[in-house]
Design a protein around this motif. Structure first.
Motif, PDB file in Angstrom:
ATOM      1  N   ALA A   6     -23.787  23.766  35.853  1.00  0.00           N
ATOM      2  CA  ALA A   6     -24.594  22.812  35.108  1.00  0.00           C
ATOM      3  C   ALA A   6     -23.728  22.169  33.979  1.00  0.00           C
ATOM      4  CB  ALA A   6     -25.794  23.458  34.439  1.00  0.00           C
ATOM      5  N   PHE A   7     -22.871  22.636  33.417  1.00  0.00           N
ATOM      6  CA  PHE A   7     -22.036  22.031  32.222  1.00  0.00           C
ATOM      7  C   PHE A   7     -21.032  20.965  32.940  1.00  0.00           C
ATOM      8  CE2 PHE A   7     -18.006  22.174  30.020  1.00  0.00           C
ATOM      9  CZ  PHE A   7     -18.505  21.547  28.988  1.00  0.00           C
ATOM     10  N   SER A   8     -20.699  21.498  34.057  1.00  0.00           N
ATOM     11  CA  SER A   8     -19.757  20.934  34.852  1.00  0.00           C
ATOM     12  C   SER A   8     -20.179  19.460  35.245  1.00  0.00           C
ATOM     13  CB  SER A   8     -18.930  21.362  36.229  1.00  0.00           C
ATOM     14  OG  SER A   8     -18.120  22.640  35.888  1.00  0.00           O
ATOM     15  N   LEU A   9     -21.607  19.480  35.857  1.00  0.00           N
ATOM     16  CA  LEU A   9     -22.121  18.366  36.084  1.00  0.00           C
ATOM     17  C   LEU A   9     -22.422  17.114  34.837  1.00  0.00           C
ATOM     18  CD1 LEU A   9     -25.346  18.146  38.272  1.00  0.00           C
ATOM     19  CD2 LEU A   9     -25.291  16.966  36.093  1.00  0.00           C
ATOM     20  N   ILE A  10     -22.915  17.772  33.768  1.00  0.00           N
ATOM     21  CA  ILE A  10     -22.943  16.905  32.605  1.00  0.00           C
ATOM     22  C   ILE A  10     -21.615  16.546  32.061  1.00  0.00           C
ATOM     23  CG2 ILE A  10     -23.919  16.934  30.267  1.00  0.00           C
ATOM     24  CD1 ILE A  10     -26.009  18.871  31.133  1.00  0.00           C
ATOM     25  N   ARG A  12     -18.852  15.851  33.550  1.00  0.00           N
ATOM     26  CA  ARG A  12     -18.319  14.777  34.400  1.00  0.00           C
ATOM     27  C   ARG A  12     -19.198  13.580  34.295  1.00  0.00           C
ATOM     28  NH1 ARG A  12     -18.317  18.899  38.564  1.00  0.00           N
ATOM     29  NH2 ARG A  12     -20.284  17.960  39.321  1.00  0.00           N
ATOM     30  N   ALA A  13     -20.371  13.536  34.061  1.00  0.00           N
ATOM     31  CA  ALA A  13     -21.328  12.635  33.658  1.00  0.00           C
ATOM     32  C   ALA A  13     -20.863  11.852  32.420  1.00  0.00           C
ATOM     33  CB  ALA A  13     -22.842  12.860  33.772  1.00  0.00           C
ATOM     34  N   VAL A  14     -20.573  12.731  31.651  1.00  0.00           N
ATOM     35  CA  VAL A  14     -20.051  12.142  29.974  1.00  0.00           C
ATOM     36  C   VAL A  14     -18.721  11.492  30.311  1.00  0.00           C
ATOM     37  CG1 VAL A  14     -19.440  12.937  27.803  1.00  0.00           C
ATOM     38  CG2 VAL A  14     -21.467  13.672  28.470  1.00  0.00           C
ATOM     39  N   GLU A  15     -17.897  12.046  31.064  1.00  0.00           N
ATOM     40  CA  GLU A  15     -16.378  11.814  31.120  1.00  0.00           C
ATOM     41  C   GLU A  15     -16.660  10.311  32.040  1.00  0.00           C
ATOM     42  OE1 GLU A  15     -12.357  11.782  30.391  1.00  0.00           O
ATOM     43  OE2 GLU A  15     -14.031  13.341  29.788  1.00  0.00           O
ATOM     44  N   THR A  16     -17.512  10.048  32.608  1.00  0.00           N
ATOM     45  CA  THR A  16     -17.505   8.842  33.486  1.00  0.00           C
ATOM     46  C   THR A  16     -18.417   7.917  32.837  1.00  0.00           C
ATOM     47  OG1 THR A  16     -19.202   9.595  35.033  1.00  0.00           O
ATOM     48  CG2 THR A  16     -16.835   9.981  35.528  1.00  0.00           C
ATOM     49  N   GLY A  17     -19.166   8.054  31.887  1.00  0.00           N
ATOM     50  CA  GLY A  17     -20.051   7.159  31.175  1.00  0.00           C
ATOM     51  C   GLY A  17     -21.090   7.127  31.761  1.00  0.00           C
ATOM     52  N   ARG A  18     -21.760   8.038  32.739  1.00  0.00           N
ATOM     53  CA  ARG A  18     -22.865   8.053  33.518  1.00  0.00           C
ATOM     54  C   ARG A  18     -23.924   9.326  33.151  1.00  0.00           C
ATOM     55  NH1 ARG A  18     -20.648   7.079  39.737  1.00  0.00           N
ATOM     56  NH2 ARG A  18     -19.578   4.891  39.152  1.00  0.00           N
ATOM     57  N   ALA A  19     -23.810   9.662  32.044  1.00  0.00           N
ATOM     58  CA  ALA A  19     -24.499  10.779  31.339  1.00  0.00           C
ATOM     59  C   ALA A  19     -26.073  10.359  31.225  1.00  0.00           C
ATOM     60  CB  ALA A  19     -24.011  11.348  30.176  1.00  0.00           C
ATOM     61  N   ALA A  20     -26.932  10.868  31.747  1.00  0.00           N
ATOM     62  CA  ALA A  20     -28.435  10.653  31.708  1.00  0.00           C
ATOM     63  C   ALA A  20     -28.857  10.819  30.196  1.00  0.00           C
ATOM     64  CB  ALA A  20     -29.222  11.598  32.264  1.00  0.00           C
ATOM     65  N   HIS A  21     -29.895   9.887  29.709  1.00  0.00           N
ATOM     66  CA  HIS A  21     -30.506  10.109  28.553  1.00  0.00           C
ATOM     67  C   HIS A  21     -31.386  11.159  28.388  1.00  0.00           C
ATOM     68  CE1 HIS A  21     -29.028   6.217  26.962  1.00  0.00           C
ATOM     69  NE2 HIS A  21     -29.452   5.713  28.227  1.00  0.00           N
ATOM     70  N   LEU A  41     -23.244  20.725  23.455  1.00  0.00           N
ATOM     71  CA  LEU A  41     -22.955  20.382  22.086  1.00  0.00           C
ATOM     72  C   LEU A  41     -21.838  20.273  21.506  1.00  0.00           C
ATOM     73  CD1 LEU A  41     -26.204  21.636  20.590  1.00  0.00           C
ATOM     74  CD2 LEU A  41     -25.895  19.134  20.956  1.00  0.00           C
ATOM     75  N   ARG A  42     -20.968  21.487  22.152  1.00  0.00           N
ATOM     76  CA  ARG A  42     -19.549  21.783  21.833  1.00  0.00           C
ATOM     77  C   ARG A  42     -18.641  20.349  22.488  1.00  0.00           C
ATOM     78  NH1 ARG A  42     -18.317  26.879  19.346  1.00  0.00           N
ATOM     79  NH2 ARG A  42     -20.361  28.087  19.070  1.00  0.00           N
ATOM     80  N   ARG A  43     -19.095  20.018  23.649  1.00  0.00           N
ATOM     81  CA  ARG A  43     -18.357  19.219  24.521  1.00  0.00           C
ATOM     82  C   ARG A  43     -18.518  18.034  23.660  1.00  0.00           C
ATOM     83  NH1 ARG A  43     -16.600  15.031  25.948  1.00  0.00           N
ATOM     84  NH2 ARG A  43     -16.349  14.276  28.056  1.00  0.00           N
TER      85      ARG A  43
END
Length: 271
Positions: A6-10, A12-21, A41-43
């Protein structure tokens, strides 16, 4: 899905600018859900671990159920989530709102939060933690990305689980005597569970017992067997019993009081 996955999924989404709100994180509130929220949060706020751990970061808003009803009220939702999340980020980066027990929002609180979730400010993320996703307002669920973590982690298994089920799936627990007998039987089960545990594992066994009880009690609400407002009182009764048990009060006294406070499903609820 594991916490790592789950952390890897989020991540990657943050890294690519595609994180869900919004992320609806379903699992063990004090286990897998809490662990994932901490890692996210630490990420998002690297090198600020102390503030994250102490829950004092200016760009992270926290909200948990409160009061004897253990619900989330609209006033608290507005003051601790809606208003803080609409302000400019102190660090100029992300703002995160963490709602612990998202299923415990009162209807007015859920509606107030929904407006923010539908039109969030840029670089805003909501982590909605729950162990009862079916009780979360459907319109909130539809606007969040769901992440399912292990729900059964840390609960009783086998014969001990079945014994608790025999008590809590009954529809004949009405009146002082019947409730006292139910509490006495639960105390006997807890005693057997603790006797089977190693000395250093008694606290873990006790926690597993109460987590199992909580699962059934929360299930009454999701299944419509107990009205929602009464179900929240039931949750508070189980949480209070667990805290009292940590003081090493007699199990029968603690569980008899809990059983007496519970609003049990009635037989006609099944018909």
């Amino acid at each position: 899905m594991t916490v790592d996955e789950a952390f890897s999924l989020i991540d990657r989404a943050v890294e690519t600018g595609r994180a869900a709100h919004g992320y609806l994180v379903c699992g063990d509130l004090r286990g897998s859900c809490d662990a994932l929220a901490d890692r996210v949060l630490r990420r998002l706020f690297p090198d600020q671990a102390v503030q994250i751990e102490q829950r004092c970061h200016p760009d992270v808003a926290w909200l948990e159920p409160e009061g004897r009803s253990r619900t989330i009220h609209v006033k608290s939702m507005r003051e601790r989530i809606v208003e803080p999340m609409s302000a400019t980020a102190f660090s100029g980066g992300w703002k995160v709102g963490v709602v612990v027990g998202a299923d415990r929002m009162e209807e007015e609180a859920a509606n107030a939060f929904l407006k923010t979730l539908e039109e969030p400010p840029p670089k805003t993320m909501f982590l909605l933690l729950t162990d009862q996703p079916d009780a979360v307002m459907p319109t909130i669920v539809s606007r969040a990305q769901r992440i399912d973590l292990p729900l059964s982690e840390g609960m009783l298994e086998g014969e001990a689980y079945d014994a608790v089920a025999d008590v809590l799936e009954s529809r004949d627990v009405e009146g002082v005597y019947a409730k006292a007998q139910a509490g006495k039987r639960l105390a006997e089960i807890l005693g057997e569970v603790k006797d089977a545990a190693e000395d250093e594992d008694v606290a873990i066994a006790r926690k597993a017992f109460y987590k199992t009880v909580m699962r059934f009690v929360r299930g009454w609400m999701v299944g419509g067997l107990v009205p929602r407002f009464q179900a929240f009182r039931n949750v508070a009764a189980v949480e209070d019993a667990f805290r009292q048990s940590e003081r090493y009060l007699p199990d029968e006294a603690v569980l008899s009081l809990m059983a007496d406070r519970l609003v049990w499903p009635r037989r006609e609820a099944e018909e």
